[in-house]
Every structure is written in structure tokens, then in C-alpha cells.
Motif scaffolding. Structure first.
Motif: not given
Length: 258
Positions: A171-180, A3-4, A122-130
């Protein structure tokens, strides 16, 4: 399940505008969903009179007409309210690093109101998606949330969908992304640019032009040899943020001569 994790508020923003040119177009609707560290949310949605006609092609996308905004306040009239609402917030959005944040900064500059971004992440959600899946907000919503985005191009619906997508990505990228936000801001960060329009970029600590005949040349070197280039840029149709950063470089260069 990730969770964020927030240490301070994260403001999810989405803009509807008269067009996509940061220098000449204007905001006509802004939605801000401020997610607090305790997961509570505050929302602010504003329609804005852009002071210019809304092109029919743009209205066809978001459905907002000149009549819809003719009695609404100008950005300058609501600028301080918006600034206070986003005070001490980091900022997230969908393609926000390249569009929403530069557009918002331009509007604050036109309103002669300081909007400090120096300590914001700044957190760009599109960038994560791409980066993770290599595609539109509606597609991302379907992919991550298994939902159809209703009222697409409504600023509030888009901003809230962006928040839901980020949660699903964690949730999907729990192993790769830190939720902060620190980690997410680093992950979505692009080239080290000086201005939001990316006309000037940093390379090895040196400001370099990123366009035109002097692309790849140090800004200071160009201005020393051709100071009229500064005058040309200040008179040309560049974003105010670009002119502001160029002036800072030029002023610092002149001060060192004294």
C-alpha cells in the motif's frame, strides 16, 4: 490500494532455533502461514526436538527451553508433513533469504528428504524494508502497521506480522512495487549465489569462491590445481547445502574429463 496478487500459494515462514549457525544449529519451532490466491489461509505450527541443548542465551530471546521440546518430534519425523504443506508454494519471510530458508534446507538435507527449491520464488520482507526505509521486525511492524508486536519471537506471531507488513508495504509503495510474487522476488533478490551460505557465488556465469584464500577465484580452477581443497571443505564445518553444491560442481567437472 495494492493488495498482494498471487498465482499460487505464498508460505510465510518463521523459525525459532538453537542459534544462528546454519551448519550446526537446529530448528526448535516453525510456523508456516500459507496464503492462498483466494486470500484464504492455512496455518501450521510445530515445536521440534532439536536433539541438542538449547543455549540459555537463546532461550532468553524466544523463551523456549529444553523441557518445552523434550517430548516433541524431531525434524526428521515431521519433515514430510512440512514438505507436503509447502508443496507448490513460493516462500516469504523476514530475513528469510539469509536465514530461515537456508536453515530449513539444511534440516531437509539432514533428514535425507528432497526439498526442491528450483521453481520457487523467495520474497524477503526485510529486504523490502531495508531498501525502502533503510531496521527489526518489531520496528517494521510499528512503522508499517502502527501496532506493537506482541509475543515477539513467537514463531506464529512473527510469521503473521511479516504477512501484515508485506501488505502494508504494498500500500505504502504502490507506485514502486508491483503486488505480485514475481516482481517482489526480483526486487528482494540479492547477489547471484550458488549456495545459501554464499560461500560460492556466480559471476558472469562462473562459480567463484566467496571466502578464504581463494576468494574471487573460479571454483573449477581451484579444484583442478588443488583437488584436496574439495576434501577439506567436505570434512570441514560447512553447511550441507554448500557441500552439496560443491559436489555438483566437482562431479560435473570430473564427468567432463571422461
Amino acid at each position: 490500494m495494492s493488495a498482494l496478487q498471487l498465482t499460487r500459494p505464498l508460505a510465510f515462514i518463521d523459525l525459532e532455533t538453537t542459534g544462528t549457525n546454519v551448519a550446526t544449529d537446529r530448528i526448535i519451532e516453525i510456523a508456516i502461514i500459507k496464503v492462498m490466491p483466494d486470500r484464504s489461509m492455512n496455518r501450521k505450527v510445530k515445536r521440534i526436538n532439536p536433539g541438542m541443548p538449547i543455549p540459555a542465551a537463546t532461550t532468553a530471546i524466544h523463551g523456549i527451553t529444553d523441557d518445552d521440546v523434550k517430548d516433541e518430534p524431531t525434524f526428521k519425523q515431521v519433515a514430510n508433513e512440512l514438505r507436503q504443506f509447502m508443496e507448490h508454494c513460493d516462500i516469504a519471510g523476514y530475513n528469510s533469504n539469509r536465514f530461515d530458508i537456508p536453515m530449513l534446507v539444511e534440516e531437509f538435507l539432514r533428514a535425507d528428504l528432497a526439498f526442491d527449491i528450483s521453481d520457487r520464488r523467495f520474497v524477503d520482507v526485510q529486504k523490502i524494508f531495508h531498501l525502502m526505509e533503510k531496521r527489526t521486525l518489531s520496528a517494521a511492524y510499528r512503522f508499517y502497521c502502527d501496532k506493537d508486536l506482541e509475543n515477539a519471537h513467537s514463531a506464529e506471531a512473527d510469521a503473521f506480522a511479516t504477512f501484515e507488513i508485506l501488505e502494508a508495504q504494498l500500500i505504502r509503495y504502490e507506485a514502486q512495487l508491483k503486488p505480485d510474487v514475481d516482481a517482489l522476488a526480483v526486487f528482494t533478490k540479492e547477489d547471484d549465489y550458488v549456495d545459501f551460505a554464499r560461500r560460492i557465488v556466480m559471476q558472469n556465469g562462473v562459480e567463484m569462491f566467496n571466502f578464504g584464500k581463494y576468494k574471487g577465484r573460479p571454483v573449477r580452477d581451484v579444484l583442478k590445481v588443488e583437488p584436496q581443497y574439495y576434501d577439506w571443505m567436505m570434512k570441514a564445518d560447512f553447511p550441507l547445502n554448500t557441500k552439496q553444491k560443491l559436489t555438483e560442481i566437482y562431479t560435473n567437472m570430473m564427468l567432463k574429463k571422461l
